[in-house]
Design an enzyme around this catalytic site. Structure first.
Site, PDB file in Angstrom:
ATOM      1  N   LYS A  40     -36.554 -80.590  60.214  1.00  0.00           N
ATOM      2  CA  LYS A  40     -35.457 -80.269  59.312  1.00  0.00           C
ATOM      3  C   LYS A  40     -35.206 -78.767  59.297  1.00  0.00           C
ATOM      4  O   LYS A  40     -36.036 -77.996  58.837  1.00  0.00           O
ATOM      5  CB  LYS A  40     -35.743 -80.717  57.883  1.00  0.00           C
ATOM      6  CG  LYS A  40     -34.492 -80.565  57.004  1.00  0.00           C
ATOM      7  CD  LYS A  40     -34.769 -80.538  55.523  1.00  0.00           C
ATOM      8  CE  LYS A  40     -35.109 -79.178  54.987  1.00  0.00           C
ATOM      9  NZ  LYS A  40     -33.982 -78.233  54.934  1.00  0.00           N
ATOM     10  N   GLU A  61     -47.100 -71.878  56.786  1.00  0.00           N
ATOM     11  CA  GLU A  61     -46.901 -70.446  57.024  1.00  0.00           C
ATOM     12  C   GLU A  61     -45.982 -69.968  55.917  1.00  0.00           C
ATOM     13  O   GLU A  61     -44.805 -70.294  55.908  1.00  0.00           O
ATOM     14  CB  GLU A  61     -46.301 -70.255  58.433  1.00  0.00           C
ATOM     15  CG  GLU A  61     -46.578 -68.887  58.998  1.00  0.00           C
ATOM     16  CD  GLU A  61     -45.487 -67.916  58.646  1.00  0.00           C
ATOM     17  OE1 GLU A  61     -45.621 -67.283  57.570  1.00  0.00           O
ATOM     18  OE2 GLU A  61     -44.528 -67.796  59.393  1.00  0.00           O
ATOM     19  N   CYS A  93     -41.220 -62.986  56.606  1.00  0.00           N
ATOM     20  CA  CYS A  93     -42.370 -63.236  55.742  1.00  0.00           C
ATOM     21  C   CYS A  93     -43.457 -62.188  55.942  1.00  0.00           C
ATOM     22  O   CYS A  93     -44.217 -61.895  55.031  1.00  0.00           O
ATOM     23  CB  CYS A  93     -42.918 -64.631  55.981  1.00  0.00           C
ATOM     24  SG  CYS A  93     -43.055 -65.020  57.718  1.00  0.00           S
ATOM     25  N   GLU A 142     -42.588 -61.259  46.554  1.00  0.00           N
ATOM     26  CA  GLU A 142     -41.861 -61.163  47.812  1.00  0.00           C
ATOM     27  C   GLU A 142     -40.363 -61.087  47.503  1.00  0.00           C
ATOM     28  O   GLU A 142     -39.807 -61.983  46.873  1.00  0.00           O
ATOM     29  CB  GLU A 142     -42.169 -62.414  48.649  1.00  0.00           C
ATOM     30  CG  GLU A 142     -41.624 -62.332  50.050  1.00  0.00           C
ATOM     31  CD  GLU A 142     -42.078 -63.513  50.910  1.00  0.00           C
ATOM     32  OE1 GLU A 142     -42.159 -64.631  50.390  1.00  0.00           O
ATOM     33  OE2 GLU A 142     -42.335 -63.290  52.100  1.00  0.00           O
TER      34      GLU A 142
END
Lengths: 485, 300
Positions: free
Chosen positions: A192, A266, A300, A397
Site C-alpha cells: 500500500k 522503520e 526520517c 519529529e
C-alpha cells in the site's frame, strides 16, 4: 551515489537563474487509476480519492481506495501466486525477473522521476539523481541474492505473503526497499503506497506487467490508513513491513501481538548532527544543509538537531545562514530547484504548528527570505537557535525543513545530548580527528552513523533504527532476514 | 501454589538450617521489597525452601540496576566479556554437587541425568562465552557501497533485556536463555521458573562470586505473573524474551502488546518449551543485537 544537495551558487547574492523546467510531457497520466491485483488493474469496491500536485494543488488523477474486500482479494492473489508459482520458482529464475524490473526502471527513469516530483513535490534533481537510480540499484542488488540465499545465513524458506505499507517521502524508493528483498526471497507482496503519493507505485505496476512478472506476485492497493490497517491485520499475511511514523508503528506492533507474523518497522527519528570545533566547516555546512533540507526535511533520518561545539558556534551559524540564503525554493520540476514543495496541506500545518511552539517556547526563528509560490504547500528553510533539550522542537519529529540548533562543550556532553531521545535512527559526526570519530560512533545509539558526510544511502548498506525508531534492517544482507524463515 | 507436605522431627534429630532464597539485584541479595515469599517444593511436592516472590517494585529496582550496569558491560571488550563468562563456567564446575542436587530436586531427575544436565549447562555457557568476540565477525562486515565511502555494519547490544526463563528446564534452559543475552553485551533482568527457581538462585550465588559486575544479571524469583507485565511495559527495558510464557498464549499476547509501547524487541513465546539439548543457533544472540552502520568518505 550523487550528493543530494550541491552548491548552486556561491557568495551572498544569488545570481538570477533562468528557469530550467523538466518537461512533463514524458508522463502519460490517466484520469483515474484502479487497484493492481493479480496482474491486472481492477476497479476498487470502495470510494476513490484525488491525488494532487503539492506544488500547484492541481488534481493529477483519481485513485481507487481499497476497502477490506479489495485487500482480501489482493492477499488471496498473493497467496495463490506464492503457492503455485513464485514460492517454488528456482532462485535463478526469480532473479531474472528482478533484473528485468531493474532495467525497466532505468529505461523509464525520466518518466518515473518526473512523475515522482509531480506527485510528491520533491525537486526533480533529487528524484532524478537519488530516488530513481537508488530504486533501480535495490532491484539489481537483491536480484543477485535470489539464487544465493543459502550463503546469507538466514535460511532459504520464504515467509509467504508480505503486507507492506510505505510512506510519502520517497514513494518509489521505499517501494523498492520493500518489494526487491521480498521478491528475491520468494515472497509475494501486497503493497500500500501512501495516499498522497500513489502514482509511481501504479507506474511500477505497469513495469511489473512489462516484465511479465507472474500475476499476483506484486499487488498494489491504494488508500489511506484504513487500507493499510486492513493489509497489516489480514490473517493470511505472514510478514508486515512498515515505514512511517512511530505512532502507527506502535499500533502495528500491538495489532500483530499474539500472531506469528514477522515484523520490521522503520519509524521516526530526531537525529543529532554533531559538529566539533576542528571540523572542516564548509563541508560541515554542506552536510548540515543536506541533512535537514534534502527532500524538504521529509526524511526520517534527517539531521534535525544540530549540536555545535560552543567555540565554533558563531562562525558556523554565519556560514550556515549564508549557505541557506543560496537555496532555491520553488518549482519541483525546475532543474535548479534545491527545496521543493511540502508534500501535503496536513504536513504543512504540522510543520507550522511545531514551529509556532518553538517561538512560544522561546527559541529564536530565522528563515530564508524567499518568494514562495502562491499556490501549493510551501515552507521556507528555517533554523531555530537558543533551543534547549526540553523544547518540543528538540524532541519531536517535525518532518520538515526546520533545524533546531543546540550547543555543547565536551564530547561527553555531545553524546549525552545526542542520545537524549527515544529515537535512534541516525546521527552525524563532523571532526577531522579519526579517533574521535570512532569513539563517537561507538557511543551514539543510532542505527546509521554518518561521519563527515550525511544522508547517504546504498542498496548494500543496512538501514534501520535503535529504540523507538523501530526494528529490523532494510538494505544489504541484513535486509534479507525479515523475508526468510 | 499447592501446599507442600511436612513431617515432624524426632526428639534427637538435628534440625536443618533452612535457607531463604533471596533475589539477586545489582550484585546484592535483597529480600523482596514486598516481603512476600513462597514455599518451593521438589518434584514430589516435598518442601525444599522458601523463595522470594518478586514484586513490581523489585522488577523496577532490577531494571535500574541493569540500566546502570549497561554502559560498563557493553563498553568492555568482547574478549573480556568472554573471559568473565568462561570464569562463571569454571565456578559452576567447582560447585557441581550443589547444582546437581538443585537440579535433581527441582526436576526429579536421577543423579546421572542431573549430572548430564549440568554438563550440558556448563558446556552451553562455555559455548556462548566463546561467541562474545566472534559474533561481530559473523553477523557484521564491510558493505561495498557504490561510491567513495568506507561503510561497515557491526552488531551492538540492544540494552536492558527482560528474560522470562523457562518453567521446566531449571538450569539448562536457564543458561540457554541468559548466556546469549549477556555474552553479546546486554544486561538482563531474568524472571526464573516459578516452580523450579532454586538452580537459578544457586547460579546467582555463582555470578556474585565470579567476575560478573553487579547489575549485569539480575534474578527475580516467584514467576512472571507478577513482574512480567511490568517489565513488558517498562519504558527503560529495550527487549523482552517471552520464552517462559510458553503455553500461556493469553499472557504472552498481553505482554507483547504492552511491549509495543516503546517498541521493545520481542522474542515470542514458543507453543511449548523447546528441547534445550538442540543446537541453539545464533537466534538468541541476534534477537538482542542492533546493527549499526557507519559511513565515512574516502579521499586524499
Amino acid at each position: 551515489m550523487a550528493s543530494s544537495t550541491s552548491t548552486s551558487t556561491s557568495g551572498g547574492s544569488p545570481f538570477e537563474y533562468a528557469p530550467a523546467p523538466e518537461s512533463r510531457a514524458i508522463v502519460d497520466l490517466k484520469p483515474s487509476y484502479g487497484l493492481f491485483v493479480d496482474g491486472d488493474f481492477v476497479d476498487g469496491r470502495g470510494r476513490s480519492f484525488k491525488t494532487i500536485s503539492p506544488a500547484t494543488e492541481e488534481v493529477l488523477a483519481e485513485v481507487a481506495e481499497a476497502d477490506e474486500a479489495d485487500v482480501d482479494a489482493a492477499v488471496r492473489a498473493a497467496r495463490r501466486a506464492h503457492t503455485r508459482v513464485w514460492g517454488r520458482m528456482p532462485g535463478k529464475e526469480r532473479a531474472k525477473y528482478l533484473f528485468r524490473i531493474a532495467r525497466i526502471i532505468q529505461e523509464r527513469a525520466r518518466e518515473l522521476a518526473v512523475l515522482e516530483s509531480l506527485d510528491n513535490g520533491k525537486p526533480i534533481r533529487e528524484s532524478r539523481d537519488v530516488d530513481v537510480p537508488t530504486a533501480a540499484a535495490h532491484f539489481f542488488y537483491y536480484a543477485g541474492w535470489a539464487d544465493k540465499l543459502e550463503y546469507a545465513g538466514y535460511g532459504t524458506t520464504p515467509v509467504g505473503v508480505a503486507g507492506q505499507v510505505i510512506p510519502w517521502n520517497f514513494p518509489l524508493l521505499m517501494l523498492a526497499w520493500k518489494v526487491a528483498p521480498a521478491l528475491a526471497c520468494g515472497n509475494t507482496v501486497v503493497l500500500k503506497p501512501a495516499e498522497t503519493t500513489p502514482l509511481t507505485a501504479l507506474l511500477f505496476a505497469e513495469i511489473c506487467q512489462q516484465a511479465d512478472l507472474p500475476p499476483g506476485v506484486v499487488n498494489i492497493v491504494t488508500g489511506a490508513g484504513a487500507t493499510g490497517a486492513a493489509v497489516v491485520s489480514h490473517d493470511d499475511v505472514d510478514k508486515v513491513a512498515f515505514t512511517g511514523s512511530t505512532g502507527v508503528g506502535r499500533s502495528i506492533a500491538q495489532a500483530v501481538a499474539g500472531t506469528r507474523k514477522k515484523v520490521t518497522l522503520e519509524l521516526g527519528g530526531k537525529a543529532a548532527n554533531v559538529v566539533f570545533d576542528d571540523a572542516p566547516l564548509d563541508q560541515a555546512v554542506e552536510g548540515i544543509v543536506d541533512g535537514i533540507f534534502f527532500n524538504q526535511g521529509h526524511v526520517c533520518c534527517a539531521g534535525s538537531r544540530l549540536l555545535v561545539q560552543e567555540s565554533v558556534y558563531d562562525e558556523l551559524l554565519d556560514r550556515l545562514k549564508r549557505r541557506m540564503s543560496t537555496l532555491r525554493v520553488g518549482d519541483p520540476l525546475d532543474k535548479n530547484t534545491d527545496v521543493g514543495a511540502i508534500n501535503s496541506g496536513e504536513q504543512l500545518q504540522r510543520i507550522r504548528e511545531l514551529s509556532e511552539v518553538g517561538d512560544a517556547e522561546g527559541a529564536e526563528r530565522w528563515e530564508v527570505a524567499c518568494d514562495l509560490p502562491t499556490t501549493g504547500f510551501w515552507f521556507p528553510p528555517t533554523i531555530f537557535t537558543g533551543v534547549s533539550q526540553a523544547h518540543r522542537i528538540a524532541r519531536e519529529e517535525i518532518f520538515g525543513p526546520v533545524l533546531s540548533v543546540l550547543t555543547f562543550r565536551t564530547p561527553h556532553e555531545a553524546v549525552e545530548k545526542a542520545n537524549n531521545t527515544p529515537y535512534g535512527l541516525s546521527a552525524g559526526i563532523w571532526t577531522e580527528k579519526g579517533s574521535r570519530i570512532l569513539w563517537m560512533a561507538d557511543q551514539l545509539r543510532a542505527g546509521v552513523v554518518w561521519a563527515n558526510t550525511f544522508n547517504k544511502f546504498d542498496a548494500t548498506s543496512p538501514f534501520g533504527g535503535y529504540k523507538e525508531s523501530g526494528y529490523g534492517r532494510e538494505g544489504g544482507r541484513h535486509g534479507l532476514e525479515g523475508y526468510l524463515r | 501454589m499447592t501446599r507442600t507436605t511436612t513431617r515432624t522431627a524426632k526428639a534427637d534429630e538435628r534440625i536443618d538450617v533452612r535457607k531463604t532464597y533471596k533475589l539477586y539485584i545489582g550484585g546484592a541479595f535483597p529480600r523482596s521489597e514486598s516481603g512476600y515469599s513462597y514455599e518451593v517444593a521438589d518434584s514430589r511436592g516435598r518442601f525444599l525452601a522458601n523463595a522470594a516472590r518478586a514484586s513490581r517494585k523489585d522488577a523496577r529496582d532490577a531494571v535500574v540496576a541493569a540500566r546502570k550496569a549497561f554502559g560498563g558491560w557493553a563498553g568492555r571488550t568482547a574478549y573480556n566479556r568472554g573471559q568473565i563468562l568462561y570464569r562463571v563456567a569454571e565456578v559452576m564446575e567447582d560447585r557441581r554437587p550443589q547444582f546437581v542436587d538443585a537440579v535433581r530436586k527441582a526436576e526429579g531427575l536421577t543423579a546421572a541425568r542431573a549430572e548430564t544436565t549440568l554438563d550440558r549447562s556448563i558446556d552451553r555457557l562455555v559455548w556462548y562465552a566463546g561467541w562474545a568476540d566472534k559474533i561481530a565477525q559473523v553477523v557484521g562486515g564491510a558493505n561495498p557501497v557504490a561510491g567513495p565511502y568506507f561503510n561497515i555494519s557491526s552488531p551492538e547490544p540492544t540494552g536492558v533485556v527482560a528474560v522470562l526463563a523457562p518453567e521446566q528446564s531449571s538450569l539448562l534452559g536457564l543458561v540457554s536463555v541468559l548466556a546469549p543475552v549477556v555474552a553479546t553485551g546486554n544486561t538482563a533482568v531474568l524472571v526464573t521458573s516459578e516452580s523450579r527457581p532454586l538452580p537459578a538462585v544457586t547460579l546467582a550465588e555463582v555470578l556474585a562470586t565470579s567476575d560478573v559486575p553487579g547489575g549485569v544479571v539480575n534474578i527475580l524469583t516467584g514467576g512472571y505473573a507478577g513482574p512480567g507485565p511490568w517489565l513488558a511495559s517498562h519504558m527503560d527495558v529495550n527487549a523482552i524474551d517471552l520464552t517462559g510464557a510458553a503455553g500461556d498464549p493469553e499472557g504472552a499476547t498481553a505482554m507483547e502488546r504492552a511491549a509495543a509501547e516503546n517498541l521493545k524487541r520481542v522474542r515470542r513465546a514458543p507453543d511449548a518449551e523447546p528441547d534445550w539439548t538442540d543446537d541453539p543457533g545464533l537466534d538468541r544472540m541476534t534477537a538482542f543485537l542492533e546493527t549499526k552502520t557507519v559511513w565515512h568518505p574516502k579521499g586524499i
